[in-house]
Design an enzyme around this catalytic site. Structure first.
Site, PDB file in Angstrom:
ATOM      1  N   ASP A  74      30.843  37.966  31.887  1.00 45.65           N
ATOM      2  CA  ASP A  74      30.303  39.149  31.210  1.00 45.65           C
ATOM      3  C   ASP A  74      28.770  39.147  31.279  1.00 45.65           C
ATOM      4  OD1 ASP A  74      30.425  36.887  29.596  1.00 45.65           O
ATOM      5  OD2 ASP A  74      30.739  37.990  27.738  1.00 45.65           O
ATOM      6  N   LYS A 124      34.953  32.606  32.512  1.00 48.81           N
ATOM      7  CA  LYS A 124      34.793  32.719  31.065  1.00 48.81           C
ATOM      8  C   LYS A 124      35.248  31.392  30.453  1.00 48.81           C
ATOM      9  CE  LYS A 124      34.473  36.165  28.688  1.00 48.81           C
ATOM     10  NZ  LYS A 124      33.370  36.540  27.791  1.00 48.81           N
ATOM     11  N   ASP A 169      37.131  41.373  41.295  1.00 46.98           N
ATOM     12  CA  ASP A 169      37.517  42.756  41.558  1.00 46.98           C
ATOM     13  C   ASP A 169      36.472  43.693  40.944  1.00 46.98           C
ATOM     14  OD1 ASP A 169      38.985  44.926  42.288  1.00 46.98           O
ATOM     15  OD2 ASP A 169      40.687  44.539  40.964  1.00 46.98           O
ATOM     16  N   TYR A 217      46.544  38.491  38.824  1.00 44.54           N
ATOM     17  CA  TYR A 217      47.325  39.517  39.524  1.00 44.54           C
ATOM     18  C   TYR A 217      48.633  38.943  40.082  1.00 44.54           C
ATOM     19  CZ  TYR A 217      43.102  42.422  39.371  1.00 44.54           C
ATOM     20  OH  TYR A 217      42.010  43.156  38.972  1.00 44.54           O
ATOM     21  N   ASP A 226      32.957  45.498  42.967  1.00 38.48           N
ATOM     22  CA  ASP A 226      32.833  46.960  43.002  1.00 38.48           C
ATOM     23  C   ASP A 226      31.507  47.389  42.383  1.00 38.48           C
ATOM     24  OD1 ASP A 226      35.215  47.408  44.221  1.00 38.48           O
ATOM     25  OD2 ASP A 226      36.025  48.723  42.668  1.00 38.48           O
TER      26      ASP A 226
END
Ligand code: NAD
Length: 368
Positions: A225, A192, A249, A142, A253
């Site tokens: 993942d 990852k 993020d 970001y 959530d």
């Protein structure tokens, strides 16, 4: 010992409504537990813009840097939608996070027994769930450069850059290990590393910090993942999860919603330790200013109440008092009290924001 200091920034919409209930609980601790705070209040977001033409004044920013913890309600609302980006209410919150350098975002996913049926997962999968996601908040994709939309040949290309320095990874890893020591002593780091160099470095640095400073904590690694799948399959296998800004993020959530309503979710954002050893800290509910229900007495104050409980635990070394607040919330839910957001299909009459506050205070009284 000096009285611990707390800056309250209630903000906009339902922010002041839910914060009013937290103020009552803060006063309760002063009266009944002799746990007193030096509380100051100020404006943030749209409320600050209305009064001063800026969503956060320099004076408020300076105060936030001085206090032991900041407690924020929520910012924003349709009234401010057409403002220039530089003075939008959300800029006030972003300035606080940036200037306080709050790099570790703590998002608990805790399932209160009485709400286990409210989850989209089977109740035995979520009942008793209590995990903590630590998301790196100030770096990663970001913020990385280069970024933008460029023209290449006859098409446009969107670019963002995932970039992590060793020290950025190390400090958030330390936050996660420290937390784990106060909980079940288990950290799972997610990245990852199979496809991203930043993930390879992330795994290396977390492993090094663990070996050198936290060998007593159990550490595992998981691809993000696979972590998402495991969070849906059997979330109770985790205690603390540490991950980068982007994966955090999404995973935070997802994990949070395992447990029900937005009106229940607290958060903490922590930075480096100050001179007194306490981390720079901002506590806030995950939800926004909920303009659709603002001013109607319908808001659920529990997310904000639980954010204060996090402040007790992480800024004020009052873990037993944080437990007391959480137990009071557990109690009122077990007694069947529900604000409108928690009603679901049951059709019972909702209680108001103040009535929920009354019930939590009564449960706190009972705990004595
Ligand atoms: P929101 O979280 O304000 O509301 C989403 C939905 O959840 C609404 O239906 C709302 O009524 C409900 N809800 C949220 N909190 C609740 C509570 N405590 N009790 C009962 N119901 C609750 O998100 P939004 O509608 O996307 O955004 C509204 C405004 O809030 C926007 O201006 C947005 O920018 C801002 N916002 C601020 C923050 C923050 O201050 N940290 C976070 C998210 C959104």
């Amino acid at each position: 010992m000096t009285t611990p200091s707390l800056l309250i920034l209630a903000g906009d919409g339902i922010g002041p409504e839910v914060m009013a209930q937290v103020r009552r609980i803060i006063d309760w601790f002063g009266d009944k537990r002799d746990l007193k705070f030096e509380v100051s209040e100020d404006l943030v977001g749209g409320a600050a813009y209305d009064a001063h033409g800026t969503p956060l004044t320099d004076a408020t920013m300076a105060r936030a840097q001085e206090v032991d913890a900041v407690l924020l309600g929520a910012v924003g609302g349709p009234k401010y939608d057409d403002l220039d980006f530089s003075v939008k209410p959300e800029r006030g919150l972003l300035r606080l996070r940036k200037e306080m350098d709050l790099y570790a975002n703590l998002r608990p996913a805790q399932c209160f027994d009485a709400l286990a049926d409210f989850s989209s997962l089977k109740s035995d999968v979520v009942a008793g769930l209590d995990i903590m996601i630590v998301r790196e908040l100030t770096s990663g994709i970001y913020f990385g450069e280069p970024r933008g939309i460029i023209h290449e040949g006859n098409e446009r290309v969107g670019i963002n850059t995932q970039r992590y320095t060793e020290s950025e990874i190390a400090r958030v890893a330390r936050s996660a290990f420290e937390l784990a020591r106060r909980r079940s002593n288990k950290v799972c780091s997610m990245e990852k590393a199979n496809v991203m160099e930043s993930g390879v470095l992330w795994r290396q640095v977390v492993t090094e910090i663990h070996a050198a400073e936290y060998p007593d904590v159990e550490l595992s690694h998981m691809y993000a993942d696979a972590g998402a799948m495991q969070l849906c399959r059997w979330p109770k296998q985790f205690d603390v999860i540490v991950t980068d800004n982007l994966f955090g993020d999404m995973l935070s959530d997802m994990a949070a919603m395992l447990t029900g309503s937005l009106g229940m979710l607290p958060s903490a954002s922590l930075g480096a330790p100050m001179a007194n050893g306490r981390p720079k800290a901002l506590y806030e509910p995950v939800h926004g200013s909920a303009p659709d229900i603002a001013g109607q007495g319908k808001a659920n104050p529990i997310a904000c109440v639980l954010s204060f409980a996090m402040a007790l635990r992480y800024s004020f070394d009052a873990g037993a008092e944080a437990d007391r607040v959480e137990a009071a919330v557990q109690q009122v839910l077990a007694d069947g009290l529900r604000t409108a957001d928690l009603i679901g299909e049951e059709g019972r009459a909702p209680v108001s924001t103040t009535e929920m506050g009354d019930a939590i205070l009564a449960a706190l009284d009972e705990s004595l």
